[in-house]
Design a protein around this motif. Structure first.
Motif, PDB file in Angstrom:
ATOM      1  N   TYR A   1      33.330 -28.393 -24.990  1.00  0.00           N
ATOM      2  CA  TYR A   1      34.577 -27.650 -25.149  1.00  0.00           C
ATOM      3  C   TYR A   1      34.347 -26.170 -25.414  1.00  0.00           C
ATOM      4  O   TYR A   1      35.260 -25.359 -25.257  1.00  0.00           O
ATOM      5  N   GLU A   2      33.126 -25.763 -25.794  1.00  0.00           N
ATOM      6  CA  GLU A   2      32.829 -24.340 -25.968  1.00  0.00           C
ATOM      7  C   GLU A   2      32.292 -23.688 -24.694  1.00  0.00           C
ATOM      8  O   GLU A   2      32.339 -22.467 -24.559  1.00  0.00           O
ATOM      9  N   ASP A   3      31.776 -24.494 -23.774  1.00  0.00           N
ATOM     10  CA  ASP A   3      31.127 -23.971 -22.576  1.00  0.00           C
ATOM     11  C   ASP A   3      32.152 -23.277 -21.671  1.00  0.00           C
ATOM     12  O   ASP A   3      33.109 -23.893 -21.211  1.00  0.00           O
ATOM     13  N   LYS A   4      31.951 -22.000 -21.402  1.00  0.00           N
ATOM     14  CA  LYS A   4      32.914 -21.249 -20.603  1.00  0.00           C
ATOM     15  C   LYS A   4      32.940 -21.712 -19.151  1.00  0.00           C
ATOM     16  O   LYS A   4      33.941 -21.503 -18.446  1.00  0.00           O
ATOM     17  N   LEU A   5      31.883 -22.345 -18.681  1.00  0.00           N
ATOM     18  CA  LEU A   5      31.918 -22.945 -17.351  1.00  0.00           C
ATOM     19  C   LEU A   5      32.910 -24.102 -17.343  1.00  0.00           C
ATOM     20  O   LEU A   5      33.744 -24.222 -16.437  1.00  0.00           O
ATOM     21  N   TYR A   6      32.828 -24.952 -18.387  1.00  0.00           N
ATOM     22  CA  TYR A   6      33.771 -26.070 -18.482  1.00  0.00           C
ATOM     23  C   TYR A   6      35.186 -25.552 -18.706  1.00  0.00           C
ATOM     24  O   TYR A   6      36.153 -26.103 -18.167  1.00  0.00           O
ATOM     25  N   GLN A   7      35.335 -24.500 -19.493  1.00  0.00           N
ATOM     26  CA  GLN A   7      36.660 -23.932 -19.722  1.00  0.00           C
ATOM     27  C   GLN A   7      37.284 -23.455 -18.411  1.00  0.00           C
ATOM     28  O   GLN A   7      38.490 -23.647 -18.173  1.00  0.00           O
ATOM     29  N   SER A   8      36.477 -22.850 -17.545  1.00  0.00           N
ATOM     30  CA  SER A   8      36.987 -22.419 -16.247  1.00  0.00           C
ATOM     31  C   SER A   8      37.439 -23.613 -15.420  1.00  0.00           C
ATOM     32  O   SER A   8      38.467 -23.562 -14.726  1.00  0.00           O
ATOM     33  N   TYR A   9      36.687 -24.711 -15.512  1.00  0.00           N
ATOM     34  CA  TYR A   9      37.070 -25.945 -14.827  1.00  0.00           C
ATOM     35  C   TYR A   9      38.420 -26.449 -15.326  1.00  0.00           C
ATOM     36  O   TYR A   9      39.289 -26.847 -14.534  1.00  0.00           O
ATOM     37  N   VAL A  10      38.625 -26.415 -16.652  1.00  0.00           N
ATOM     38  CA  VAL A  10      39.895 -26.861 -17.237  1.00  0.00           C
ATOM     39  C   VAL A  10      41.048 -25.978 -16.763  1.00  0.00           C
ATOM     40  O   VAL A  10      42.113 -26.477 -16.378  1.00  0.00           O
ATOM     41  N   LEU A  11      40.858 -24.671 -16.793  1.00  0.00           N
ATOM     42  CA  LEU A  11      41.906 -23.753 -16.354  1.00  0.00           C
ATOM     43  C   LEU A  11      42.264 -23.992 -14.889  1.00  0.00           C
ATOM     44  O   LEU A  11      43.443 -23.971 -14.503  1.00  0.00           O
TER      45      LEU A  11
ATOM     46  N   LEU B   1      47.760 -25.948 -22.361  1.00  0.00           N
ATOM     47  CA  LEU B   1      46.295 -25.921 -22.420  1.00  0.00           C
ATOM     48  C   LEU B   1      45.793 -26.522 -23.720  1.00  0.00           C
ATOM     49  O   LEU B   1      44.869 -27.345 -23.725  1.00  0.00           O
ATOM     50  N   SER B   2      46.391 -26.128 -24.838  1.00  0.00           N
ATOM     51  CA  SER B   2      45.992 -26.649 -26.151  1.00  0.00           C
ATOM     52  C   SER B   2      46.162 -28.159 -26.218  1.00  0.00           C
ATOM     53  O   SER B   2      45.294 -28.873 -26.727  1.00  0.00           O
ATOM     54  N   ASP B   3      47.279 -28.660 -25.695  1.00  0.00           N
ATOM     55  CA  ASP B   3      47.525 -30.107 -25.697  1.00  0.00           C
ATOM     56  C   ASP B   3      46.485 -30.836 -24.846  1.00  0.00           C
ATOM     57  O   ASP B   3      46.008 -31.917 -25.222  1.00  0.00           O
ATOM     58  N   TYR B   4      46.140 -30.262 -23.707  1.00  0.00           N
ATOM     59  CA  TYR B   4      45.204 -30.921 -22.795  1.00  0.00           C
ATOM     60  C   TYR B   4      43.834 -31.109 -23.429  1.00  0.00           C
ATOM     61  O   TYR B   4      43.221 -32.178 -23.297  1.00  0.00           O
ATOM     62  N   ILE B   5      43.348 -30.079 -24.113  1.00  0.00           N
ATOM     63  CA  ILE B   5      42.006 -30.184 -24.698  1.00  0.00           C
ATOM     64  C   ILE B   5      42.018 -30.895 -26.049  1.00  0.00           C
ATOM     65  O   ILE B   5      40.962 -31.190 -26.601  1.00  0.00           O
ATOM     66  N   GLY B   6      43.215 -31.191 -26.587  1.00  0.00           N
ATOM     67  CA  GLY B   6      43.305 -31.927 -27.847  1.00  0.00           C
ATOM     68  C   GLY B   6      42.960 -31.084 -29.051  1.00  0.00           C
ATOM     69  O   GLY B   6      42.381 -31.580 -30.026  1.00  0.00           O
TER      70      GLY B   6
END
Length: 280
Positions: free
Chosen positions: A102-112, A227-232
């Motif tokens: 959840y901290e990885d900015k690569l994964y964050q880009s995937y989520v966005l 976004l906040s809801d999605y990542i829990g």
């Protein structure tokens, strides 16, 4: 029958600047026990004795230092959540994941991308001729913009690639900003927004500082809640940029964010909001 919570257990790292505020507000409402992750880690085998049970709520702040992941207490927190029961756990859904994800900015880009939220274009550094400069290199696991660098041309990119392991970074289009915002969400509710000053330091490092209370368009606020809801994430700081042409885009999200500057500039009691959301 609703179980009455009679004790709050707070876990934090020693460099968590907001933990003191949470302890202070918690003590106004219930009995509070506070432990540092480092102290518990030294006693972790066998597991330390800590308050737990049906009358104890757990508020576990981020179990790591993003710029020094060797100090992570992620494993310890997982052990605690596996072996102890609590009446309620703040960020329970979030902590079912590894902080590395959840901290990885690569994964964050995937989520966005998955949520179809606007974000800066990613660039492939193995194809430098296709890149449109300027770009920003962001270390995938980092915090407080301590490892973000603006690269203005191919020459600067080549120098960067010699000095750094580019697999540990993502590279995105860099936009000169009209404004930079931090949106704070607590359990699906908007707590407020602050504007932040942003500038480049020596070495093309990016620096940000809270400037004052403001608002963002309703559409952006609702997207931040989505976004906040999605990542829990029960308390989430979501960073949004506004380009000089007035376009908004999501920069990153920050679980368990620091909020002292936010409280100072908005007058909102964030610590109280967090504690009450857990105890009621």
């Amino acid at each position: 029958m609703v179980t009455k919570i009679s004790q709050l257990l707070i876990l934090s790292s020693k460099n968590d600047l907001s933990a003191t505020r949470l302890i202070k507000e918690g003590q106004k409402l219930t009995k509070v026990s506070h432990y540092l992750y480092n102290d518990l880690t030294r006693k972790s085998l066998p597991l330390p004795k800590i308050p737990s049970g049906k009358n104890v709520a757990l508020l576990a702040r981020q179990p790591y230092v993003a710029n020094a992941i060797e100090h992570s207490a992620d494993a310890l927190l997982h052990m605690i959540l596996s072996e102890f029961s609590f009446a309620s756990v703040f960020d329970d859904k979030l902590y079912q994941q590894s902080f590395m994800r959840y901290e990885d900015k690569l994964y964050q880009s995937y989520v966005l991308q998955k949520l179809e939220l606007p974000f800066a274009q990613l660039w492939n550094t193995t194809k430098p001729k296709a890149i449109v400069f300027p770009i920003i290199a962001k270390k995938r696991i980092s915090s407080r913009h301590n490892a973000n660098y603006v690269l203005h041309d191919r020459s600067e990119l080549q120098t960067f690639m010699k000095d750094f392991d580019t697999a540990q970074y993502i590279f995105q289009t860099y936009f000169p900003l009209k404004a930079d915002y931090r949106i704070l969400i607590c359990k699906g509710k908007l707590l407020g927004t602050v504007a932040r000053d942003a500038w480049l330091e020596e070495g093309n490092k990016t620096i940000v500082k809270v400037a004052g209370a403001t608002e963002v368009p309703s559409k952006i606020a609702q997207q931040a809640i989505k976004l906040s809801d999605y990542i829990g994430c029960d308390l989430c700081g979501i960073d949004v940029g506004e380009t000089e042409t007035g376009d908004f885009f999501f920069i990153e999200y920050n679980p368990s964010p620091q909020f002292l500057g936010f409280e100072r500039e908005t007058g909102r009691n964030i610590a109280e909001a967090v504690i009450k959301s857990l105890l009621t």
